[in-house]
Scaffold this motif. Structure first.
Motif, PDB file in Angstrom:
ATOM      1  N   TYR A  20       0.837  -1.205   0.000  1.00  0.00           N
ATOM      2  CA  TYR A  20       0.000   0.000   0.000  1.00  0.00           C
ATOM      3  C   TYR A  20       0.870   1.253   0.000  1.00  0.00           C
ATOM      4  CZ  TYR A  20      -3.139   3.636   1.667  1.00  0.00           C
ATOM      5  OH  TYR A  20      -3.840   4.811   1.809  1.00  0.00           O
ATOM      6  N   CYS A  21       1.842   1.294   0.895  1.00  0.00           N
ATOM      7  CA  CYS A  21       2.731   2.456   0.985  1.00  0.00           C
ATOM      8  C   CYS A  21       3.456   2.698  -0.340  1.00  0.00           C
ATOM      9  CB  CYS A  21       3.741   2.273   2.110  1.00  0.00           C
ATOM     10  SG  CYS A  21       3.012   2.329   3.756  1.00  0.00           S
ATOM     11  N   LYS A  22       3.972   1.636  -0.922  1.00  0.00           N
ATOM     12  CA  LYS A  22       4.683   1.757  -2.197  1.00  0.00           C
ATOM     13  C   LYS A  22       3.739   2.254  -3.292  1.00  0.00           C
ATOM     14  CE  LYS A  22       7.289  -0.901  -5.557  1.00  0.00           C
ATOM     15  NZ  LYS A  22       7.639  -2.233  -6.029  1.00  0.00           N
ATOM     16  N   ASP A  23       2.554   1.670  -3.382  1.00  0.00           N
ATOM     17  CA  ASP A  23       1.598   2.044  -4.423  1.00  0.00           C
ATOM     18  C   ASP A  23       1.109   3.482  -4.290  1.00  0.00           C
ATOM     19  OD1 ASP A  23       1.821  -0.494  -5.463  1.00  0.00           O
ATOM     20  OD2 ASP A  23      -0.141  -1.186  -4.737  1.00  0.00           O
ATOM     21  N   VAL A  24       0.905   3.925  -3.054  1.00  0.00           N
ATOM     22  CA  VAL A  24       0.392   5.271  -2.815  1.00  0.00           C
ATOM     23  C   VAL A  24       1.525   6.307  -2.815  1.00  0.00           C
ATOM     24  CG1 VAL A  24      -0.859   6.680  -1.110  1.00  0.00           C
ATOM     25  CG2 VAL A  24      -1.641   4.394  -1.630  1.00  0.00           C
ATOM     26  N   SER A  27       6.329   6.677   2.540  1.00  0.00           N
ATOM     27  CA  SER A  27       7.215   5.804   3.305  1.00  0.00           C
ATOM     28  C   SER A  27       6.412   5.125   4.414  1.00  0.00           C
ATOM     29  CB  SER A  27       8.350   6.617   3.931  1.00  0.00           C
ATOM     30  OG  SER A  27       7.836   7.498   4.919  1.00  0.00           O
ATOM     31  N   ARG A  28       6.983   4.088   4.947  1.00  0.00           N
ATOM     32  CA  ARG A  28       6.336   3.370   6.049  1.00  0.00           C
ATOM     33  C   ARG A  28       6.215   4.274   7.265  1.00  0.00           C
ATOM     34  NH1 ARG A  28       3.578   0.134   8.546  1.00  0.00           N
ATOM     35  NH2 ARG A  28       4.021  -2.041   8.854  1.00  0.00           N
ATOM     36  N   SER A  29       7.223   5.118   7.496  1.00  0.00           N
ATOM     37  CA  SER A  29       7.161   6.035   8.643  1.00  0.00           C
ATOM     38  C   SER A  29       6.084   7.101   8.439  1.00  0.00           C
ATOM     39  CB  SER A  29       8.524   6.671   8.913  1.00  0.00           C
ATOM     40  OG  SER A  29       8.983   7.382   7.793  1.00  0.00           O
ATOM     41  N   ALA A  30       5.888   7.560   7.207  1.00  0.00           N
ATOM     42  CA  ALA A  30       4.811   8.513   6.922  1.00  0.00           C
ATOM     43  C   ALA A  30       3.457   7.853   7.167  1.00  0.00           C
ATOM     44  CB  ALA A  30       4.900   9.022   5.494  1.00  0.00           C
ATOM     45  N   TYR A  31       3.322   6.589   6.760  1.00  0.00           N
ATOM     46  CA  TYR A  31       2.086   5.842   7.008  1.00  0.00           C
ATOM     47  C   TYR A  31       1.811   5.778   8.511  1.00  0.00           C
ATOM     48  CZ  TYR A  31      -1.119   1.911   7.439  1.00  0.00           C
ATOM     49  OH  TYR A  31      -2.182   1.105   7.779  1.00  0.00           O
ATOM     50  N   PHE A  32       2.833   5.477   9.282  1.00  0.00           N
ATOM     51  CA  PHE A  32       2.688   5.398  10.732  1.00  0.00           C
ATOM     52  C   PHE A  32       2.206   6.729  11.301  1.00  0.00           C
ATOM     53  CE2 PHE A  32       4.199   5.926  15.057  1.00  0.00           C
ATOM     54  CZ  PHE A  32       3.794   4.746  15.665  1.00  0.00           C
ATOM     55  N   ARG A  33       2.836   7.826  10.884  1.00  0.00           N
ATOM     56  CA  ARG A  33       2.450   9.152  11.381  1.00  0.00           C
ATOM     57  C   ARG A  33       1.005   9.479  11.019  1.00  0.00           C
ATOM     58  NH1 ARG A  33       7.487  10.295   9.413  1.00  0.00           N
ATOM     59  NH2 ARG A  33       6.644  11.353   7.589  1.00  0.00           N
ATOM     60  N   ILE A  46      -5.420   9.838  -0.834  1.00  0.00           N
ATOM     61  CA  ILE A  46      -6.780   9.315  -0.696  1.00  0.00           C
ATOM     62  C   ILE A  46      -7.302   8.881  -2.059  1.00  0.00           C
ATOM     63  CG2 ILE A  46      -9.162   9.917  -0.110  1.00  0.00           C
ATOM     64  CD1 ILE A  46      -7.932  11.780   2.092  1.00  0.00           C
ATOM     65  N   GLN A  47      -7.077   9.716  -3.081  1.00  0.00           N
ATOM     66  CA  GLN A  47      -7.536   9.374  -4.429  1.00  0.00           C
ATOM     67  C   GLN A  47      -6.849   8.112  -4.933  1.00  0.00           C
ATOM     68  OE1 GLN A  47     -10.083  11.119  -6.105  1.00  0.00           O
ATOM     69  NE2 GLN A  47     -10.025   9.214  -7.266  1.00  0.00           N
ATOM     70  N   ASP A  48      -5.543   7.991  -4.695  1.00  0.00           N
ATOM     71  CA  ASP A  48      -4.816   6.780  -5.096  1.00  0.00           C
ATOM     72  C   ASP A  48      -5.359   5.550  -4.370  1.00  0.00           C
ATOM     73  OD1 ASP A  48      -3.177   8.126  -6.866  1.00  0.00           O
ATOM     74  OD2 ASP A  48      -1.471   8.243  -5.481  1.00  0.00           O
ATOM     75  N   SER A  49      -5.726   5.705  -3.108  1.00  0.00           N
ATOM     76  CA  SER A  49      -6.284   4.593  -2.337  1.00  0.00           C
ATOM     77  C   SER A  49      -7.565   4.075  -2.982  1.00  0.00           C
ATOM     78  CB  SER A  49      -6.577   5.030  -0.894  1.00  0.00           C
ATOM     79  OG  SER A  49      -5.392   5.400  -0.234  1.00  0.00           O
ATOM     80  N   ASP A  51      -8.449   4.738  -6.385  1.00  0.00           N
ATOM     81  CA  ASP A  51      -8.138   4.330  -7.756  1.00  0.00           C
ATOM     82  C   ASP A  51      -7.419   2.981  -7.835  1.00  0.00           C
ATOM     83  OD1 ASP A  51      -9.286   6.707  -8.597  1.00  0.00           O
ATOM     84  OD2 ASP A  51      -7.353   7.718  -8.947  1.00  0.00           O
ATOM     85  N   LEU A  52      -6.594   2.683  -6.845  1.00  0.00           N
ATOM     86  CA  LEU A  52      -5.828   1.439  -6.851  1.00  0.00           C
ATOM     87  C   LEU A  52      -6.596   0.279  -6.211  1.00  0.00           C
ATOM     88  CD1 LEU A  52      -2.371   2.985  -5.918  1.00  0.00           C
ATOM     89  CD2 LEU A  52      -3.067   2.101  -8.157  1.00  0.00           C
ATOM     90  N   GLY A  53      -7.823   0.541  -5.787  1.00  0.00           N
ATOM     91  CA  GLY A  53      -8.673  -0.526  -5.276  1.00  0.00           C
ATOM     92  C   GLY A  53      -8.464  -0.895  -3.826  1.00  0.00           C
ATOM     93  N   TYR A  54      -7.836  -0.019  -3.073  1.00  0.00           N
ATOM     94  CA  TYR A  54      -7.640  -0.312  -1.656  1.00  0.00           C
ATOM     95  C   TYR A  54      -8.872   0.037  -0.830  1.00  0.00           C
ATOM     96  CZ  TYR A  54      -2.674  -1.196  -2.329  1.00  0.00           C
ATOM     97  OH  TYR A  54      -1.484  -1.736  -2.719  1.00  0.00           O
ATOM     98  N   VAL A  55      -9.451   1.192  -1.091  1.00  0.00           N
ATOM     99  CA  VAL A  55     -10.597   1.659  -0.308  1.00  0.00           C
ATOM    100  C   VAL A  55     -11.776   1.875  -1.245  1.00  0.00           C
ATOM    101  CG1 VAL A  55     -11.453   3.499   1.200  1.00  0.00           C
ATOM    102  CG2 VAL A  55      -9.062   2.782   1.368  1.00  0.00           C
TER     103      VAL A  55
END
Length: 70
Positions: A20-24, A27-33, A46-49, A51-55
């Motif tokens: 998910y982090c790579k696709d969007v 970084s993993r630390s940004a995801y954590f924050r 949010i739009q990538d989430s 468009d890429l079928g995550y949400v």
């Protein structure tokens, strides 16, 4: 933001947080924050989430704009 719901949708898509982090493009630390309320997801992330079928589009408000749950 609802971290648990986001992670549910990521797993439901058959992928993991690392992918998910790579696709969007974060970084993993940004995801954590972002999932711990220290910063917010950008409109592009949010739009990538979506468009890429995550949400699913109909769950965006619940995931990214929920009261502080996580």
């Amino acid at each position: 933001m609802d971290k648990l719901l986001l992670e549910y949708f990521i797993k439901k898509s058959g992928r993991n947080i690392e992918t998910y982090c790579k696709d969007v493009g974060m970084s993993r630390s940004a995801y954590f924050r972002k999932t711990h309320g220290e910063s917010e997801f950008t409109q592009g992330e949010i739009q990538d989430s979506i468009d890429l079928g995550y949400v699913p589009r109909d769950s965006v408000m619940q995931v990214f704009f929920a009261e502080k749950v996580s």
